[in-house]
Design an enzyme around this catalytic site. Structure first.
Site, PDB file in Angstrom:
ATOM      1  N   ASN A  13       0.907  -1.158   0.000  1.00  0.00           N
ATOM      2  CA  ASN A  13       0.000   0.000   0.000  1.00  0.00           C
ATOM      3  C   ASN A  13       0.947   1.209   0.000  1.00  0.00           C
ATOM      4  O   ASN A  13       1.691   1.410   0.962  1.00  0.00           O
ATOM      5  CB  ASN A  13      -0.817  -0.042   1.292  1.00  0.00           C
ATOM      6  CG  ASN A  13      -2.150   0.664   1.253  1.00  0.00           C
ATOM      7  OD1 ASN A  13      -2.780   0.810   2.288  1.00  0.00           O
ATOM      8  ND2 ASN A  13      -2.606   1.092   0.102  1.00  0.00           N
ATOM      9  N   ASN A  65      -6.836  10.165  -0.245  1.00  0.00           N
ATOM     10  CA  ASN A  65      -6.856   9.044  -1.184  1.00  0.00           C
ATOM     11  C   ASN A  65      -6.295   9.495  -2.529  1.00  0.00           C
ATOM     12  O   ASN A  65      -6.192  10.705  -2.796  1.00  0.00           O
ATOM     13  CB  ASN A  65      -8.295   8.552  -1.374  1.00  0.00           C
ATOM     14  CG  ASN A  65      -8.750   7.641  -0.249  1.00  0.00           C
ATOM     15  OD1 ASN A  65      -7.996   6.811   0.251  1.00  0.00           O
ATOM     16  ND2 ASN A  65     -10.007   7.793   0.146  1.00  0.00           N
ATOM     17  N   CYS A  74      -6.166   5.914   7.548  1.00  0.00           N
ATOM     18  CA  CYS A  74      -5.427   4.942   6.747  1.00  0.00           C
ATOM     19  C   CYS A  74      -4.408   4.261   7.665  1.00  0.00           C
ATOM     20  O   CYS A  74      -3.467   4.908   8.142  1.00  0.00           O
ATOM     21  CB  CYS A  74      -4.719   5.655   5.594  1.00  0.00           C
ATOM     22  SG  CYS A  74      -3.727   4.539   4.606  1.00  0.00           S
ATOM     23  N   ASN A  76      -2.205   1.596   7.083  1.00  0.00           N
ATOM     24  CA  ASN A  76      -0.860   1.433   6.521  1.00  0.00           C
ATOM     25  C   ASN A  76      -0.180   2.792   6.362  1.00  0.00           C
ATOM     26  O   ASN A  76       1.027   2.927   6.579  1.00  0.00           O
ATOM     27  CB  ASN A  76      -0.929   0.732   5.159  1.00  0.00           C
ATOM     28  CG  ASN A  76      -1.222  -0.752   5.293  1.00  0.00           C
ATOM     29  OD1 ASN A  76      -0.825  -1.382   6.275  1.00  0.00           O
ATOM     30  ND2 ASN A  76      -1.912  -1.317   4.316  1.00  0.00           N
ATOM     31  N   ARG A 190     -12.076   2.247  -1.385  1.00  0.00           N
ATOM     32  CA  ARG A 190     -12.802   3.485  -1.703  1.00  0.00           C
ATOM     33  C   ARG A 190     -11.772   4.613  -1.886  1.00  0.00           C
ATOM     34  O   ARG A 190     -10.800   4.692  -1.128  1.00  0.00           O
ATOM     35  CB  ARG A 190     -13.714   3.791  -0.505  1.00  0.00           C
ATOM     36  CG  ARG A 190     -14.456   5.077  -0.551  1.00  0.00           C
ATOM     37  CD  ARG A 190     -15.280   5.267   0.694  1.00  0.00           C
ATOM     38  NE  ARG A 190     -14.472   5.673   1.852  1.00  0.00           N
ATOM     39  CZ  ARG A 190     -14.957   6.258   2.934  1.00  0.00           C
ATOM     40  NH1 ARG A 190     -16.250   6.480   3.039  1.00  0.00           N
ATOM     41  NH2 ARG A 190     -14.177   6.590   3.951  1.00  0.00           N
ATOM     42  N   CYS A 199      -4.546  -3.196   2.889  1.00  0.00           N
ATOM     43  CA  CYS A 199      -5.280  -2.097   3.532  1.00  0.00           C
ATOM     44  C   CYS A 199      -5.248  -2.331   5.049  1.00  0.00           C
ATOM     45  O   CYS A 199      -5.754  -3.349   5.537  1.00  0.00           O
ATOM     46  CB  CYS A 199      -6.718  -2.064   3.022  1.00  0.00           C
ATOM     47  SG  CYS A 199      -7.697  -0.778   3.800  1.00  0.00           S
ATOM     48  N   THR A 201      -6.554  -0.530   7.792  1.00  0.00           N
ATOM     49  CA  THR A 201      -7.840  -0.503   8.507  1.00  0.00           C
ATOM     50  C   THR A 201      -8.691  -1.692   8.062  1.00  0.00           C
ATOM     51  O   THR A 201      -9.518  -2.200   8.829  1.00  0.00           O
ATOM     52  CB  THR A 201      -8.597   0.819   8.259  1.00  0.00           C
ATOM     53  OG1 THR A 201      -8.643   1.066   6.846  1.00  0.00           O
ATOM     54  CG2 THR A 201      -7.962   1.991   8.985  1.00  0.00           C
TER      55      THR A 201
END
Ligand SMILES: N[C@@H](CCC[C@H](N)C(=O)O)C(=O)O
EC number: 5.1.1.7
Length: 262
Positions: A13, A65, A74, A76, A190, A199, A201
């Site tokens: 990520n 994002n 976020c 990571n 998203r 991801c 979370t």
């Protein structure tokens, strides 16, 4: 103007990091953030993170994002920001910082493994085919039969844009149980509007959801994602999850300068 940036990744990520302690960055320029994250016309990343001063803690995290919009937490990115703050000399081996979902505590060891405390979770919405919970960002968690061959982008988009989650949408995690305390996860994010390699979370949501629905009774859970391996640990009492930690590598990739027009 030339912008100095640092690229980091946490289990694949990836993030553009900017030291904004002098507050030079045009924070409302959505197009600029989107362009910096663009993999063809910019640096390329799933998100962009600003390191900012905080009056009380070591620093503040501001997360966007790759679509250019500021978003929810976020995991990571938070882990990578701790490693970046260490590189910038802001912290040594532990950090206290504020993100959009509140206070976070983290440690970083000599190998760059970051353990990030996530927000407590006391609401888990368990449905017949899926579970929904918020671990700083909203997450739909669904067990699937064939995770390997699943078209995560199109199946994830169907759920993300469905009536279930309305205008705000949700991240979508598809899960396969490997052992009692090991799960494989693929996530549609998203704001990236695609599958990402990991991801934070999201895997935190998966670990809590799998415990809550009785797929595991362990409180230390291994999550295999497309970009590597993460661990989530927590305390649980009567459906309330506290001391939730997301643990894994946070890696500096490269730094550079890019010409920007504001
Ligand atoms: N990659 C992240 C999640 C980032 C936020 C998400 N895309 C959203 O807008 O909800 C993570 O590691 O947690």
């Amino acid at each position: 103007m030339q912008l100095t940036f640092y690229k980091y990744q946490g289990t694949g990520n990836d993030f553009v990091m900017i030291d904004n302690r002098t507050e030079f960055f045009p924070k409302n320029n959505t197009k600029l953030v989107e362009q910096l994250c663009d993999r063809r016309f910019g640096i390329g990343a799933d998100g962009l993170i600003l390191l900012e001063n905080h009056p009380q803690y070591d620093f503040k995290m501001v997360y966007y994002n790759s679509d250019g919009n500021e978003s929810s937490m976020c995991g990571n990115g938070g882990r990578c920001l701790v490693a970046f703050a260490k590189q910038m000399g802001v912290i040594k081996n532990k950090a206290e910082f504020e993100a959009v979902d509140g206070y976070h505590y983290a440690t970083i060891d000599a190998n760059g493994i970051v353990a990030l405390q996530m927000k407590d979770v006391d609401t888990v919405n368990q449905q017949e085919n899926y579970t929904f919970l918020n671990t700083g960002s909203p997450h739909h968690v669904q067990i699937v039969n064939d995770l390997k061959s699943l078209d995560v982008k199109s199946e994830g988009a169907k759920i993300r844009y469905s009536n279930l989650y309305g205008k705000a949408g949700s991240n979508v995690n598809f899960v396969h149980q490997i052992e009692n305390d090991i799960f494989a996860v693929r996530t549609y994010e998203r704001g990236v509007e695609d599958e990402t390699l990991s991801c934070g979370t999201g895997v935190t949501a998966v670990a809590i959801a799998m415990h809550q629905i009785g797929k595991t009774n362990n409180n230390i859970i291994d999550l295999n994602v497309e970009g590597g391996k993460l661990k989530v640990q927590f305390d649980v009492d009567n459906g309330k999850y506290t001391n939730v930690f997301l643990i894994g590598p946070a890696t500096f990739v490269f730094e550079g300068k890019i010409e920007i027009n504001q």
